[in-house]
Design a protein around this motif. Sequence first.
Motif, mmCIF file in Angstrom:
data_model
loop_
_atom_site.group_PDB
_atom_site.id
_atom_site.type_symbol
_atom_site.label_atom_id
_atom_site.label_comp_id
_atom_site.label_asym_id
_atom_site.label_seq_id
_atom_site.Cartn_x
_atom_site.Cartn_y
_atom_site.Cartn_z
ATOM 1 N N PRO A 69 0.842 -1.205 0.000
ATOM 2 C CA PRO A 69 0.000 0.000 0.000
ATOM 3 C C PRO A 69 0.875 1.253 0.000
ATOM 4 C CG PRO A 69 -0.679 -1.532 1.725
ATOM 5 C CD PRO A 69 0.632 -2.025 1.197
ATOM 6 N N ARG A 70 0.623 2.160 -0.909
ATOM 7 C CA ARG A 70 1.421 3.380 -0.997
ATOM 8 C C ARG A 70 1.369 4.174 0.295
ATOM 9 N NH1 ARG A 70 -0.050 8.569 -2.945
ATOM 10 N NH2 ARG A 70 1.708 9.795 -3.754
ATOM 11 N N ARG A 71 0.217 4.162 0.976
ATOM 12 C CA ARG A 71 0.088 4.935 2.211
ATOM 13 C C ARG A 71 0.996 4.396 3.313
ATOM 14 N NH1 ARG A 71 -4.809 2.918 0.742
ATOM 15 N NH2 ARG A 71 -5.668 1.129 1.885
ATOM 16 N N ALA A 72 1.318 3.088 3.257
ATOM 17 C CA ALA A 72 2.249 2.530 4.247
ATOM 18 C C ALA A 72 3.640 3.119 4.054
ATOM 19 C CB ALA A 72 2.298 1.016 4.128
ATOM 20 N N LEU A 73 4.034 3.277 2.798
ATOM 21 C CA LEU A 73 5.342 3.849 2.489
ATOM 22 C C LEU A 73 5.402 5.312 2.905
ATOM 23 C CD1 LEU A 73 7.990 2.963 1.079
ATOM 24 C CD2 LEU A 73 7.089 3.991 -1.001
ATOM 25 N N LEU A 74 4.318 6.023 2.653
ATOM 26 C CA LEU A 74 4.295 7.453 2.966
ATOM 27 C C LEU A 74 4.242 7.729 4.459
ATOM 28 C CD1 LEU A 74 1.857 8.711 0.176
ATOM 29 C CD2 LEU A 74 4.357 8.796 0.200
ATOM 30 N N SER A 75 3.789 6.739 5.238
ATOM 31 C CA SER A 75 3.698 6.933 6.682
ATOM 32 C C SER A 75 4.933 6.395 7.411
ATOM 33 C CB SER A 75 2.451 6.232 7.230
ATOM 34 O OG SER A 75 2.561 4.823 7.075
ATOM 35 N N LYS A 76 5.984 6.149 6.670
ATOM 36 C CA LYS A 76 7.209 5.573 7.242
ATOM 37 C C LYS A 76 7.715 6.349 8.450
ATOM 38 C CE LYS A 76 11.924 4.238 5.992
ATOM 39 N NZ LYS A 76 12.926 4.156 4.905
ATOM 40 N N HIS A 77 7.632 7.673 8.368
ATOM 41 C CA HIS A 77 8.129 8.493 9.477
ATOM 42 C C HIS A 77 6.996 9.085 10.298
ATOM 43 C CE1 HIS A 77 12.117 8.130 7.763
ATOM 44 N NE2 HIS A 77 11.674 8.585 6.608
ATOM 45 N N GLY A 78 5.786 8.559 10.089
ATOM 46 C CA GLY A 78 4.623 9.067 10.799
ATOM 47 C C GLY A 78 4.324 8.284 12.055
ATOM 48 N N ASN A 82 5.451 2.054 13.176
ATOM 49 C CA ASN A 82 5.711 0.742 13.773
ATOM 50 C C ASN A 82 4.615 -0.266 13.476
ATOM 51 O OD1 ASN A 82 8.150 1.540 15.004
ATOM 52 N ND2 ASN A 82 7.018 2.489 16.700
ATOM 53 N N HIS A 83 3.622 0.161 12.723
ATOM 54 C CA HIS A 83 2.510 -0.727 12.393
ATOM 55 C C HIS A 83 2.896 -1.629 11.234
ATOM 56 C CE1 HIS A 83 -1.480 -2.260 11.852
ATOM 57 N NE2 HIS A 83 -1.525 -1.805 10.606
ATOM 58 N N LYS A 84 2.957 -2.924 11.489
ATOM 59 C CA LYS A 84 3.313 -3.893 10.462
ATOM 60 C C LYS A 84 2.048 -4.461 9.815
ATOM 61 C CE LYS A 84 7.840 -3.959 11.367
ATOM 62 N NZ LYS A 84 8.914 -3.714 10.404
ATOM 63 N N ASN A 158 10.669 -3.801 6.399
ATOM 64 C CA ASN A 158 10.149 -2.609 7.074
ATOM 65 C C ASN A 158 8.648 -2.640 7.349
ATOM 66 O OD1 ASN A 158 12.718 -1.437 7.062
ATOM 67 N ND2 ASN A 158 12.385 -0.440 5.081
ATOM 68 N N TYR A 159 7.892 -3.359 6.530
ATOM 69 C CA TYR A 159 6.439 -3.228 6.634
ATOM 70 C C TYR A 159 5.676 -4.522 6.878
ATOM 71 C CZ TYR A 159 7.845 1.141 4.463
ATOM 72 O OH TYR A 159 8.483 2.335 4.203
ATOM 73 N N ALA A 160 6.316 -5.675 6.749
ATOM 74 C CA ALA A 160 5.601 -6.946 6.860
ATOM 75 C C ALA A 160 5.654 -7.510 8.274
ATOM 76 C CB ALA A 160 6.188 -7.964 5.889
ATOM 77 N N ASP A 161 4.503 -7.974 8.745
ATOM 78 C CA ASP A 161 4.412 -8.666 10.025
ATOM 79 C C ASP A 161 4.582 -10.155 9.759
ATOM 80 O OD1 ASP A 161 3.823 -9.788 12.452
ATOM 81 O OD2 ASP A 161 1.824 -8.897 12.645
ATOM 82 N N LEU A 162 5.783 -10.662 9.970
ATOM 83 C CA LEU A 162 6.071 -12.056 9.650
ATOM 84 C C LEU A 162 5.309 -13.029 10.534
ATOM 85 C CD1 LEU A 162 8.297 -10.725 7.960
ATOM 86 C CD2 LEU A 162 9.803 -12.616 8.599
ATOM 87 N N SER A 163 4.761 -12.540 11.628
ATOM 88 C CA SER A 163 4.007 -13.434 12.516
ATOM 89 C C SER A 163 2.540 -13.531 12.095
ATOM 90 C CB SER A 163 4.085 -12.933 13.959
ATOM 91 O OG SER A 163 3.374 -11.708 14.113
ATOM 92 N N ASN A 164 2.178 -12.850 11.013
ATOM 93 C CA ASN A 164 0.779 -12.811 10.585
ATOM 94 C C ASN A 164 0.700 -13.050 9.080
ATOM 95 O OD1 ASN A 164 -1.988 -12.510 10.803
ATOM 96 N ND2 ASN A 164 -1.942 -10.284 10.753
ATOM 97 N N CYS A 165 0.942 -14.306 8.687
ATOM 98 C CA CYS A 165 1.055 -14.670 7.277
ATOM 99 C C CYS A 165 -0.058 -15.635 6.875
ATOM 100 C CB CYS A 165 2.422 -15.302 7.012
ATOM 101 S SG CYS A 165 2.712 -15.793 5.301
#
Length: 331
Positions: A69-78, A82-84, A158-165
């Motif tokens: 999701p593009r919004r995940a990339l844009l919120s990198k410093h928001g 920390n939301h995966k 940076n963005y994937a929650d590996l515990s939730n696949c």
Amino acid sequence: MSNKASSQSQPLDPYEYLQIVQNPNGTLTCSIEYPKAPPTSDPNLPIPVLTKDVTINESNKTWVRLFLPRRALLSKHGSNSNHKLPIIVFFHSGGFICGSAATNVVHDFCVDMVDNIEAIVVSVDYRLAPKHRLPAQYDDAMEALYWIRSRQDEWVKNYADLSNCYLMGNSAGANISYHVGLRVAEDVEDLKPLKIQGLIFRQPFFGGTKRTDSELRLENDPVIPLCTTDLMWELALPIGVLNRDHEYCNLRVGNGPKKLDEFRKLGWRALVSWTGEDQLGDRGKELVQLLEEKGIQVVSDFDEEGCHEVEYNEPLKAKQLIEMVKGFISS
């Protein structure tokens, strides 16, 4: 191994229907060419989902298409940095003999999933039969899971929650999800920190020598005639296999049912989605029955209307399926 279609004014040639041609060296090639979509990873473009291709195995020419999701990339410093995001590992359809992660309809469906579910999708481009027969496709899928676990890619890291696949596929891709699930259930420790939470099966591609009611009723289905699925199995199953009562094809054959006990022990859930106007419909019902027999929590999504892969042609059906997947993951 294949069976002739019932008498028609002009019997259907499954080779011609599937555009399978014989090469000068005696090998067979599926020459169906589907329109393909290129990946687009520029965050400056006004698109909701970014995509890129990453090689998994250069020798086997396997790769994955990542959807973020593009919004995940844009919120990198928001505030949500920390939301995966949950991971959906997706396996495309094509009877093991055709299709690609880059095929337009596959690409567009994955984009819609990511945009609506707020997840990362890893769409696997695996090797195809008859050049590469089963279990090559299962091997490629497992290799993709180990690649995800390694977190070599920055999007995954940076963005994937590996515990939730979640493992997801439609048609032959659902078959891959099932058999890869069986493998993962025996290999959960080696895959850590990647952790499977559930499996999503859309119009699963299974078979057997005994015909189901839906196979007989829709033998001459214009979308996926019975003789074509017979040929797909003939070309995909290992050389020397005499019929469709093989563990890769028939749900009740081999050690698969016994291995499903591990699904229950691991607390995995399953979503099985199928339609009434699909020749493979009863195979979805059969999968639900088997999973429930093993005490696995199953969400059944049956739609009386809809042919095979209807979600690729009808936006409303695609929306309904994605909403079902979203609810399954969020629960």
